[in-house]
Scaffold this active site. Structure first.
Site, PDB file in Angstrom:
ATOM      1  N   ASP A  23       0.837  -1.249  -0.049  1.00  0.00           N
ATOM      2  CA  ASP A  23      -0.050   0.069  -0.197  1.00  0.00           C
ATOM      3  C   ASP A  23       0.762   1.262  -0.222  1.00  0.00           C
ATOM      4  O   ASP A  23       0.497   2.394  -0.469  1.00  0.00           O
ATOM      5  CB  ASP A  23      -1.019   0.035   1.171  1.00  0.00           C
ATOM      6  CG  ASP A  23      -1.891  -1.032   1.178  1.00  0.00           C
ATOM      7  OD1 ASP A  23      -2.222  -1.638   0.077  1.00  0.00           O
ATOM      8  OD2 ASP A  23      -2.528  -1.408   2.376  1.00  0.00           O
TER       9      ASP A  23
ATOM     10  N   SER B 134      -8.758 -22.078 -34.291  1.00  0.00           N
ATOM     11  CA  SER B 134      -9.601 -23.169 -33.448  1.00  0.00           C
ATOM     12  C   SER B 134      -8.816 -24.212 -33.481  1.00  0.00           C
ATOM     13  O   SER B 134      -7.875 -24.312 -33.972  1.00  0.00           O
ATOM     14  CB  SER B 134     -11.043 -23.059 -33.896  1.00  0.00           C
ATOM     15  OG  SER B 134     -10.970 -23.555 -35.024  1.00  0.00           O
TER      16      SER B 134
ATOM     17  N   LYS C  64      -7.134 -27.759 -20.924  1.00  0.00           N
ATOM     18  CA  LYS C  64      -7.821 -26.980 -21.971  1.00  0.00           C
ATOM     19  C   LYS C  64      -8.974 -26.262 -21.048  1.00  0.00           C
ATOM     20  O   LYS C  64      -9.992 -26.729 -20.845  1.00  0.00           O
ATOM     21  CB  LYS C  64      -8.629 -27.677 -23.042  1.00  0.00           C
ATOM     22  CG  LYS C  64      -9.397 -26.783 -23.911  1.00  0.00           C
ATOM     23  CD  LYS C  64      -9.629 -27.694 -25.271  1.00  0.00           C
ATOM     24  CE  LYS C  64     -10.158 -26.887 -26.265  1.00  0.00           C
ATOM     25  NZ  LYS C  64     -11.786 -26.273 -26.062  1.00  0.00           N
TER      26      LYS C  64
ATOM     27  N   LYS D 197     -10.434 -34.348 -25.995  1.00  0.00           N
ATOM     28  CA  LYS D 197     -11.611 -33.825 -25.081  1.00  0.00           C
ATOM     29  C   LYS D 197     -11.767 -34.943 -23.730  1.00  0.00           C
ATOM     30  O   LYS D 197     -11.805 -36.170 -24.161  1.00  0.00           O
ATOM     31  CB  LYS D 197     -12.823 -33.708 -25.989  1.00  0.00           C
ATOM     32  CG  LYS D 197     -12.879 -32.775 -26.967  1.00  0.00           C
ATOM     33  CD  LYS D 197     -12.711 -31.329 -26.721  1.00  0.00           C
ATOM     34  CE  LYS D 197     -14.283 -30.913 -26.661  1.00  0.00           C
ATOM     35  NZ  LYS D 197     -14.194 -29.507 -26.538  1.00  0.00           N
TER      36      LYS D 197
ATOM     37  N   CYS E  94     -40.660 -23.913   5.604  1.00  0.00           N
ATOM     38  CA  CYS E  94     -41.673 -24.180   6.202  1.00  0.00           C
ATOM     39  C   CYS E  94     -41.279 -23.821   7.486  1.00  0.00           C
ATOM     40  O   CYS E  94     -40.282 -23.951   8.232  1.00  0.00           O
ATOM     41  CB  CYS E  94     -41.551 -25.808   5.992  1.00  0.00           C
ATOM     42  SG  CYS E  94     -42.475 -26.569   7.360  1.00  0.00           S
TER      43      CYS E  94
HETATM   44  S1  IVH Z   1      -4.355 -22.886 -28.491  1.00  0.00           S
HETATM   45  C1  IVH Z   1      -3.811 -22.489 -32.598  1.00  0.00           C
HETATM   46  N1  IVH Z   1      -4.125 -23.576 -25.613  1.00  0.00           N
HETATM   47  O1  IVH Z   1      -9.453 -23.484 -26.674  1.00  0.00           O
HETATM   48  C2  IVH Z   1      -4.236 -22.927 -30.990  1.00  0.00           C
HETATM   49  N2  IVH Z   1      -6.395 -23.005 -26.854  1.00  0.00           N
HETATM   50  O2  IVH Z   1     -11.058 -24.717 -29.367  1.00  0.00           O
HETATM   51  C3  IVH Z   1      -5.409 -22.381 -30.472  1.00  0.00           C
HETATM   52  N3  IVH Z   1      -8.188 -23.065 -24.930  1.00  0.00           N
HETATM   53  O3  IVH Z   1     -10.265 -20.762 -28.695  1.00  0.00           O
HETATM   54  C4  IVH Z   1      -5.636 -22.344 -29.347  1.00  0.00           C
HETATM   55  N4  IVH Z   1      -6.989 -23.715 -23.326  1.00  0.00           N
HETATM   56  O4  IVH Z   1     -10.235 -20.514 -26.198  1.00  0.00           O
HETATM   57  C5  IVH Z   1      -4.972 -23.253 -26.799  1.00  0.00           C
HETATM   58  N5  IVH Z   1      -4.161 -24.414 -23.806  1.00  0.00           N
HETATM   59  C6  IVH Z   1      -4.799 -23.906 -24.421  1.00  0.00           C
HETATM   60  C7  IVH Z   1      -6.185 -23.618 -24.172  1.00  0.00           C
HETATM   61  C8  IVH Z   1      -7.016 -23.441 -25.472  1.00  0.00           C
HETATM   62  C9  IVH Z   1      -8.043 -23.242 -23.715  1.00  0.00           C
HETATM   63  C10 IVH Z   1      -9.299 -22.523 -25.881  1.00  0.00           C
HETATM   64  C11 IVH Z   1      -8.934 -21.433 -26.739  1.00  0.00           C
HETATM   65  C12 IVH Z   1      -9.235 -21.661 -28.159  1.00  0.00           C
HETATM   66  C13 IVH Z   1     -10.142 -22.943 -27.877  1.00  0.00           C
HETATM   67  C14 IVH Z   1     -10.036 -23.926 -29.251  1.00  0.00           C
END
Ligand code: IVH
Length: 674
Positions: free
Chosen positions: A39, A84, A118, A321, A433
């Site tokens: 602070d 993506s 992810k 996934k 209740c």
């Molecule tokens: S890499 C070219 N790394 O997943 C690589 N994505 O379906 C593009 N995401 O839109 C993404 N954790 O929002 C990457 N460690 C990670 C991630 C990640 C989450 C999400 C991200 C992206 C989506 C892809």
């Protein structure tokens, strides 16, 4: 103070110090200075910025929440597209992915992968120019996103300036990552929304998205948003030299003060990827945030470049996934459950559905506002989410499949078992209740609590037997349990001579108990084990507790006005007092806590961190209190000992910075038992 080059120098030095300590605190969870010292630095900066406005730079740590709400979102074109990912759902998909890479690179052997959880959050792009955050934008359609700089600046763990010498930083870099909200903060945000009569969020991802999609930055500032960096877009290196691999980029990010996921790792081959996948899958439910899989990226950047991309996904990365935690089913009925203290919880019963290997047939719905929000009706097709041990939740209703003539669920006035109308408590969104122990459901609930493990701990007296005893009018309150005789129960369904004798014996044995357990067993609202322990310590015997005054209660550690009110209400009801007196007459003997005041820990202020091998943390706490120690949850200059088990948190560092004596498990137990 006169302006001089020294002032600017000090302002920039303060930026550096504040950014560093803020990174240690927010991203590493390892505070490096005391709050008051932080602070002081911050105030010094604010002071200089007021006196010398020309040194109030946009990237100053004082400029996180600034300005007025915007009129609209500016469109931002990303310098390189935000891609993506392709998905893999099983080991075969992963083998194919690995094979495609080897074939395309015309090589044999093993590929190293960067492995990253992810996160189920919102992808953002942070453009840093000469080390300062310039623009933050959403992913949008991958090419063009929206300007959310004003909201991103409110996230404390995102540095407004990267740590390092300006000349060593890239002149321009797009840093990609994920903004998210932790599960516990999501729950809190929803509870707050319910209290304030606002809409709740369906899941943490929506809560994070909703916070970033605001024109007024004070809303994002009020939500505990977090960020992990995971990728790179455009870069103009300047003097900086980009490392050779994804894992080194992440390390570089960390040294610039950007948070990265601590579970990120490198796997030497496909088998190691598989092991990593299972390790994180097992840890999934215990992580503070939601993840929906693992992202595997070819670690070597040259290989990434050779591999390139197909349409909008790179060939060098894949999202493996996790098994779905969501299933679809039909709601058969909405019924109601009455809790121990009378709160009514709506319960949706549905056609059993298998979600990730577990059959699910009902979900509790938080409250009636949630029924309104979802507009769920009997006969509806719904998506159910099941995560770990958490009670399944309805996440959405498929309105296209709704049957004609379905009826909206309205608040019940009373339930079939109720003699009085239910009441809606102001601001609670909960129906209650108010019949207390006259309500059979509450009677059963309170008896179940009374005999439970941490209360009187009566062996062999489960929910089913309690229901039976109440149903046969053998028991209607706690005291009746101690009036039971073998002959009363021997002929009941499921009982024989042996089991009847055993049950009566364990009921009688439970009379020898302790005061904290006894107070806890009464089931007073807001009186959990810790509060019961504090009450027992303060009142020392049951007679004192029964005549407790509000002012005595409020003086006790941990007891605030809410708990004190519930205790006062409980003690004001004559039936409760005579019930406790009956229990004592029937031989229940709650022993006061013997405080051994001659232990070295007596009256010392102690903090516990980490986990222990030979004793549960809660028991260690109980035993410390028993010798008269004050156990608190955070380290301060008043702390006299820190007991550190395995995997201690940031408290260890703080204690050692403050030169507080630190004891390990063995040392602490030795002193405790001395
Ligand atoms: S890499 C070219 N790394 O997943 C690589 N994505 O379906 C593009 N995401 O839109 C993404 N954790 O929002 C990457 N460690 C990670 C991630 C990640 C989450 C999400 C991200 C992206 C989506 C892809």
């Amino acid at each position: 103070m006169k302006d001089s080059p020294k002032i600017k120098e000090r302002v920039l030095e303060l930026h550096k110090l504040i950014n560093l300590h803020s990174h240690n605190y927010h991203s590493l969870d390892e505070p490096s200075i005391e709050d008051h010292q932080y602070d002081a630095l911050f105030n010094e900066l604010l002071d200089l910025e007021v006196k010398f406005p020309k040194y109030q730079f946009s990237y100053s740590p004082s400029q996180r929440v600034g300005g007025k709400p915007l009129d609209g979102f500016r469109k931002i074109e990303h310098l390189t597209p935000m891609l993506s990912l392709d998905n893999a759902f099983n080991d075969n998909d992963m083998e194919d992915f690995n094979k495609r890479i080897l074939e395309r690179l015309l090589i044999e052997g093993n590929i190293r992968f960067s492995c990253e959880p992810k996160l189920d959050g919102i992808a953002v792009n942070l453009l840093y120019k000469s080390g300062h955050l310039d623009i933050a934008s959403t992913r949008g359609d991958g090419k063009i996103g929206e300007d959310i700089t004003h909201n991103i600046r409110t996230i404390n763990s995102i540095p407004l300036s990267l740590i390092g010498n300006n000349s060593d930083l890239p002149s321009m870099i797009e840093i990609r990552g994920e903004v998210f909200i932790e599960k516990k903060d999501f729950d809190l945000a929803n509870k707050k929304a319910i209290k304030e009569g606002e809409k709740t969020f369906a899941n943490p991802r929506n809560a994070a998205a909703g916070s970033l999609r605001q024109l007024d930055p004070s809303i994002a500032a009020s939500r505990p948003l977090k960020f992990y960096a995971h990728g790179i877009g455009y870069i103009e290196e300047g003097n900086f030299k980009l490392p050779d691999s994804q894992s080194e980029i992440l390390e570089q990010y960390q040294s610039w003060g950007l948070p990265i996921n601590p579970f990120s790792d490198v796997a030497d081959d496909l088998k190691a990827c598989e092991e990593y996948f299972h390790k994180i899958l097992n840890a999934r439910d215990n992580l503070p945030y939601e993840i929906d899989g693992i992202v595997f990226k070819v670690n070597d950047l040259d290989k990434q470049i050779s591999l390139g991309q197909v349409s909008r996904a790179p060939r060098w990365a894949i999202a493996r996934k996790f098994p779905a935690e969501v299933g679809t089913t039909v709601v058969k009925k909405i019924s109601y459950q009455i809790g121990r203290v009378g709160s009514i919880t709506p319960v949706a019963e549905f056609t059993p559905v298998n979600i990730g290997g577990v059959t699910v047939s009902h979900a509790s719905i938080h409250n009636f506002d949630e029924i309104d929000r979802l507009d769920v009706r009997e006969g509806d097709t719904v998506d159910i989410k099941r995560a770990g041990d958490v009670i399944p939740q309805i996440i959405s209703v498929d309105l296209d499949k709704r049957k004609k003539g379905s009826q909206k669920i309205s608040l019940p006035k009373r339930l079939p078992c109720c003699k009085k109308d239910l009441v809606k408590i102001e601001g609670e969104a909960i129906l209650r209740c108010t019949m207390g122990l006259d309500c059979p459901a509450q009677r059963i609930g309170s008896l179940i609590h009374f005999v439970s493990r941490n209360a009187l701990n009566i062996d062999g007296l489960g929910e089913r037997i309690i229901e039976l005893l109440v149903d046969k009018n053998l028991v209607s309150n706690f005291a009746d349990l101690f009036r039971l005789e073998i002959k009363d129960i021997i002929d009941l369904e499921g009982f024989g001579e042996k089991s009847a004798t055993n049950l009566i014996r364990s009921i009688q044995e439970s009379r020898e108990t302790t005061l904290p357990r006894f107070i806890y067993s009464l089931g007073i609202r807001e009186v959990g084990e810790a509060t019961a322990m504090n009450l027992a310590l303060n009142f020392n015997n049951i007679t004192n507790f029964l005549s407790a005054k509000e002012e005595d209660l409020l003086e006790i550690n941990d007891i605030g006005p809410v708990a004190s009110n519930f205790i006062k209400e409980f003690l004001a009801i004559e039936e409760n007092i005579s019930l406790v007196e009956d229990l004592i007459t029937l031989g229940v003997n709650p022993k006061a806590m013997e405080i051994k005041g001659d232990n070295p820990f007596s009256s010392k202020s102690i903090v516990i961190t980490g986990s222990f091998n030979s004793i549960a943390r809660s028991q260690l706490k109980e035993e410390l209190i028993r010798v008269g120690a004050k156990v608190s949850s955070s380290v301060s200059s008043k702390t006299e000992f820190l007991i550190a088990g395995e995997k201690p948190g940031s408290k260890l560092k703080k204690a050692s910075d403050l030169s507080i004596p630190i004891l390990d498990e063995e040392e602490a137990l030795k002193i405790l038992n001395s």
